[in-house]
Motif scaffolding. Structure first.
Motif, PDB file in Angstrom:
ATOM      1  N   ASP A  92      51.091 114.955 -24.844  1.00 50.81           N
ATOM      2  CA  ASP A  92      51.699 115.797 -25.886  1.00 50.81           C
ATOM      3  C   ASP A  92      51.707 117.263 -25.470  1.00 50.81           C
ATOM      4  OD1 ASP A  92      52.143 113.710 -27.531  1.00 50.81           O
ATOM      5  OD2 ASP A  92      50.434 114.072 -28.866  1.00 50.81           O
ATOM      6  N   PHE A 124      49.843 121.124 -15.351  1.00 50.94           N
ATOM      7  CA  PHE A 124      50.783 122.249 -15.348  1.00 50.94           C
ATOM      8  C   PHE A 124      51.045 122.646 -13.904  1.00 50.94           C
ATOM      9  CE2 PHE A 124      48.521 122.994 -19.462  1.00 50.94           C
ATOM     10  CZ  PHE A 124      49.611 122.922 -20.305  1.00 50.94           C
ATOM     11  N   LEU A 125      52.297 122.974 -13.613  1.00 49.67           N
ATOM     12  CA  LEU A 125      52.634 123.384 -12.259  1.00 49.67           C
ATOM     13  C   LEU A 125      52.858 124.901 -12.231  1.00 49.67           C
ATOM     14  CD1 LEU A 125      52.820 121.263 -10.052  1.00 49.67           C
ATOM     15  CD2 LEU A 125      55.309 121.460 -10.166  1.00 49.67           C
ATOM     16  N   VAL A 126      52.182 125.600 -11.315  1.00 48.17           N
ATOM     17  CA  VAL A 126      52.343 127.057 -11.199  1.00 48.17           C
ATOM     18  C   VAL A 126      52.645 127.414  -9.745  1.00 48.17           C
ATOM     19  CG1 VAL A 126      50.807 127.589 -13.123  1.00 48.17           C
ATOM     20  CG2 VAL A 126      49.846 127.400 -10.827  1.00 48.17           C
ATOM     21  N   PRO A 127      53.228 128.601  -9.517  1.00 52.71           N
ATOM     22  CA  PRO A 127      53.437 129.027  -8.131  1.00 52.71           C
ATOM     23  C   PRO A 127      52.085 129.138  -7.403  1.00 52.71           C
ATOM     24  CG  PRO A 127      54.599 130.486  -9.646  1.00 52.71           C
ATOM     25  CD  PRO A 127      53.728 129.599 -10.470  1.00 52.71           C
ATOM     26  N   LYS A 128      52.153 129.128  -6.124  1.00 52.39           N
ATOM     27  CA  LYS A 128      50.942 129.202  -5.302  1.00 52.39           C
ATOM     28  C   LYS A 128      50.116 130.436  -5.679  1.00 52.39           C
ATOM     29  CE  LYS A 128      49.813 128.898  -0.428  1.00 52.39           C
ATOM     30  NZ  LYS A 128      50.395 129.062   0.912  1.00 52.39           N
ATOM     31  N   VAL A 129      48.840 130.255  -5.949  1.00 52.75           N
ATOM     32  CA  VAL A 129      47.982 131.355  -6.391  1.00 52.75           C
ATOM     33  C   VAL A 129      47.121 131.884  -5.241  1.00 52.75           C
ATOM     34  CG1 VAL A 129      46.203 132.051  -8.029  1.00 52.75           C
ATOM     35  CG2 VAL A 129      47.914 130.368  -8.715  1.00 52.75           C
ATOM     36  N   ASN A 141      55.531 120.320 -23.433  1.00 51.84           N
ATOM     37  CA  ASN A 141      56.236 121.594 -23.595  1.00 51.84           C
ATOM     38  C   ASN A 141      56.193 122.473 -22.341  1.00 51.84           C
ATOM     39  OD1 ASN A 141      57.450 122.019 -26.325  1.00 51.84           O
ATOM     40  ND2 ASN A 141      55.425 121.308 -26.945  1.00 51.84           N
ATOM     41  N   ALA A 142      55.545 122.005 -21.294  1.00 57.17           N
ATOM     42  CA  ALA A 142      55.439 122.825 -20.080  1.00 57.17           C
ATOM     43  C   ALA A 142      56.790 122.876 -19.370  1.00 57.17           C
ATOM     44  CB  ALA A 142      54.384 122.250 -19.150  1.00 57.17           C
ATOM     45  N   PRO A 143      57.173 124.067 -18.877  1.00 51.41           N
ATOM     46  CA  PRO A 143      58.433 124.145 -18.140  1.00 51.41           C
ATOM     47  C   PRO A 143      58.409 123.304 -16.859  1.00 51.41           C
ATOM     48  CG  PRO A 143      57.285 126.281 -18.123  1.00 51.41           C
ATOM     49  CD  PRO A 143      56.533 125.384 -19.043  1.00 51.41           C
ATOM     50  N   LEU A 144      57.257 123.202 -16.235  1.00 52.05           N
ATOM     51  CA  LEU A 144      57.118 122.396 -15.022  1.00 52.05           C
ATOM     52  C   LEU A 144      55.762 121.705 -15.041  1.00 52.05           C
ATOM     53  CD1 LEU A 144      58.388 124.608 -12.040  1.00 52.05           C
ATOM     54  CD2 LEU A 144      59.319 122.389 -12.753  1.00 52.05           C
TER      55      LEU A 144
END
Lengths: 492, 96
Positions: free
Chosen positions: B76, B89-94, B80-83
């Motif tokens: 659930d 959750f997917l985020v750009p490389k940190v 709503n996560a964009p990616l």
């Protein structure tokens, strides 16, 4: 066709019980009003299918004699309340496609009592504004045009909530009030709006703006309807740590109570300039009505009240800057892709938030930043303590406080859009109440020379909504306000 | 104090909002006006006043017992996560 749109909730329920018409007929009427009223731009999402389905269940409940207190009553919900499976945007591009996986406590309370969701209502973006002009989904129009036949704002931030009720679309609505966002639009549209005591209603599932100030509340056509909705939405909720366990009275009963012997305070500070003449005239008329009903008018003083607005514009943005940090492009629908994570945050927030939201996040960030915290944020919380103390002393002498809801009636669309400070000054009478956490309501009393509604504000002591409901009910009977704007939005 | 464009850029950085040149210019004058107006609070003597952070009666705030009573909504929440990928959750490389 029955004139469904002129009925109050109370009258509608008694007709439904009498089988004068069915819930399905009522809902079909309100759905077509909603569709015919699209020019008002009050709704962001229409939930006609949900409403029609539930109407069938409600009709069965009436047949079985199992009807609940708000069975079959169509209600619009400000788009700040999370509704499970129904898009909830806060009128922001940032949440344009957000579908909450859960239901807010106050809306759940309404559905449990048989009410029907008609649609989600437009508001200022993240509830930040006083004219409903900051919405990503466009401005809402007030059903009341002024005497020059120009469009006026419905007020804000609960502009859609106020407009829909004033236009007879749905029988009531829910709004949120952080600095006047229920009372100011109620005043601008000739409706009744009440902000309960902080802690009366759960904040769980309301998109957070300023958590120490936010409260949910109803906008209705009549004072009794307002009490009926309060009976439903107020509850203790363990999911909100500032939800009160105090006993919840029968608010409807309070609307029948006499105000004989009540002491009603009028702050001498309200005589300050800047209030329109027509409003001053109605303040005086209101005093007469109250005295005729047996109340005693007492002059009181709230010496620090003039500092409430600048105090609010430190505290509310500070809390907002923290609450809105969660919109970072990771969790909630809107995201602008970038090479690294910092650029992603910055671009997402730059494109996702509108100007007013950015402005407030920036003010909040500044007043909380290292080196300025004591001078601004801490100072404001001390001023807040002084304002609360002013109210405490006043309520040792009086049962309620009476005055105008706003310094002017509805202004024209676009009039104050360019100057944020001028817009903020609209909330001069409503904001102090939120800082002190008190209950307050706006009740319509008449029209000004521009043919626009005037609202009077009643402020109650902490957890004493009953007194202001009794007084509002008395004012309503004397004022005989006719909520009947010229229906220009209906194309014949 | 006067709010200039340099300060606005610093606040924007702290707020994680990128601004265009014209936004910086408009915000400098808006924030300057607003903060000057807020400045009137300094005329109030608040010496010895205890700050109030909430109107809610602190005594009413109860600690709940520290136990799991709800949960298990990973799908659930992720919805709503964009990616996202594999329930994350997917985020750009940190980290390089």
């Amino acid at each position: 066709m029955k004139e469904f749109s002129t009925l109050s909730i109370k009258e509608t329920i008694s007709s439904l019980k009498n089988k004068d018409f069915s819930v399905s007929e009522l809902i079909d009427f309100h759905i077509s009003s909603m569709e015919n009223g699209r020019e008002l731009n009050a709704f962001i999402t229409e939930t006609s299918d949900i409403a029609r389905k539930k109407a069938i269940v409600c009709d069965q409940n009436y047949s079985k004699g199992e009807d609940k207190p708000l069975e079959g009553i169509p209600i619009g919900i400000k788009d700040m309340f999370c509704t499970k499976g129904v898009k909830t945007t806060a009128s922001s591009k940032m949440l344009e496609n957000f579908i909450p996986p859960y239901e807010s406590t106050v809306t759940q309370n309404l559905w449990d009592d048989g009410a029907i969701l008609l649609g989600k209502l437009n508001n200022d973006e993240f509830a930040m504004g006083s004219s409903n002009e900051t919405s990503f989904f466009g401005e809402v129009k007030n059903p009341w045009k002024n005497s020059m036949d120009n469009f006026t704002v419905p007020g804000g931030s609960s502009g859609g909530s106020a407009t829909s009720v004033a236009a007879g679309i749905g029988l009531a609505s829910l709004g949120t009030d952080t600095g006047g966002s229920i009372r100011q639009p109620a005043s601008f549209t000739g409706t009744v709006g009440l902000k309960p005591t902080y802690g009366r209603c759960s904040r769980w599932g309301i998109i957070a703006f300023a958590s120490s100030l936010d409260q949910a509340g109803p906008i209705t056509k009549t004072v009794r309807d307002c009490a009926l909705l309060l009976n439903s939405i107020c509850s203790y909720d363990p999911k909100d740590s500032t939800s009160s366990q105090k006993k919840i009275p029968d608010f409807e009963k309070a609307t029948d109570e006499s105000i004989k012997g009540m002491k009603i305070g009028i702050p001498k500070e309200y005589e300050a300039d800047g209030i329109s003449e027509d409003i001053i005239e109605y303040i005086e008329k209101g005093k007469e009505w109250l005295v005729e009903s047996g109340a005693e008018i007492i002059e009181i003083s709230l010496p620090h009240i003039k500092y409430a607005l600048p105090c609010y514009y430190i505290i509310a943005p500070a809390e907002a800057s923290s609450n809105l940090a969660r919109y970072d492009g990771v969790k909630f629908t809107h995201r602008v892709d970038a090479e690294n994570i910092i650029d992603m945050y910055e671009e997402t927030r730059s494109q996702g938030f509108g100007d007013e939201v950015k402005r407030r996040i920036m003010i909040g960030t500044y007043v909380l930043s290292s080196g300025y915290y004591d001078a601004y944020y801490l100072k404001a919380q001390k001023v807040r303590a002084m304002i609360s103390q002013d109210f405490k002393e006043a309520f040792s002498k009086v049962d309620a406080i009476y005055g105008p809801s706003t310094p002017s009636t509805a202004f024209e669309l676009g009039d104050k859009k360019k100057d944020p400070l001028e817009m903020y000054l609209n909330d001069v009478f409503t904001v102090p109440v939120n800082l002190a956490g008190l209950p307050a309501m706006s009740v319509p009393v008449g029209l000004d020379k521009k043919n626009l509604p005037i609202g009077m504000q009643l402020i109650g002591n902490s957890f004493n909504e009953e007194s202001i409901l009794s007084i509002a009910s008395c004012i309503e009977k004397s004022a005989k306000f006719d909520l009947n704007p010229n229906r220009w939005w209906i194309n014949e | 104090m006067a709010i200039d464009s340099k300060l606005v850029e610093r606040i924007a950085k702290l707020s994680r909002i990128s601004l265009t040149e014209s936004e910086v210019k408009n915000l400098s004058s808006d924030l300057d006006n607003i903060l000057n107006w807020i400045e009137q609070l300094s005329e109030l003597d608040t010496e010895g006043i205890n700050p109030v952070f909430s109107s809610f009666d602190e005594e009413e705030i109860k600690y709940r017992s520290d136990e799991i009573n709800d949960g298990g909504y990973r799908e659930d929440i992720i919805s709503n996560a964009p990616l996202s990928e594999d329930g994350f959750f997917l985020v750009p490389k940190v980290v390089d």
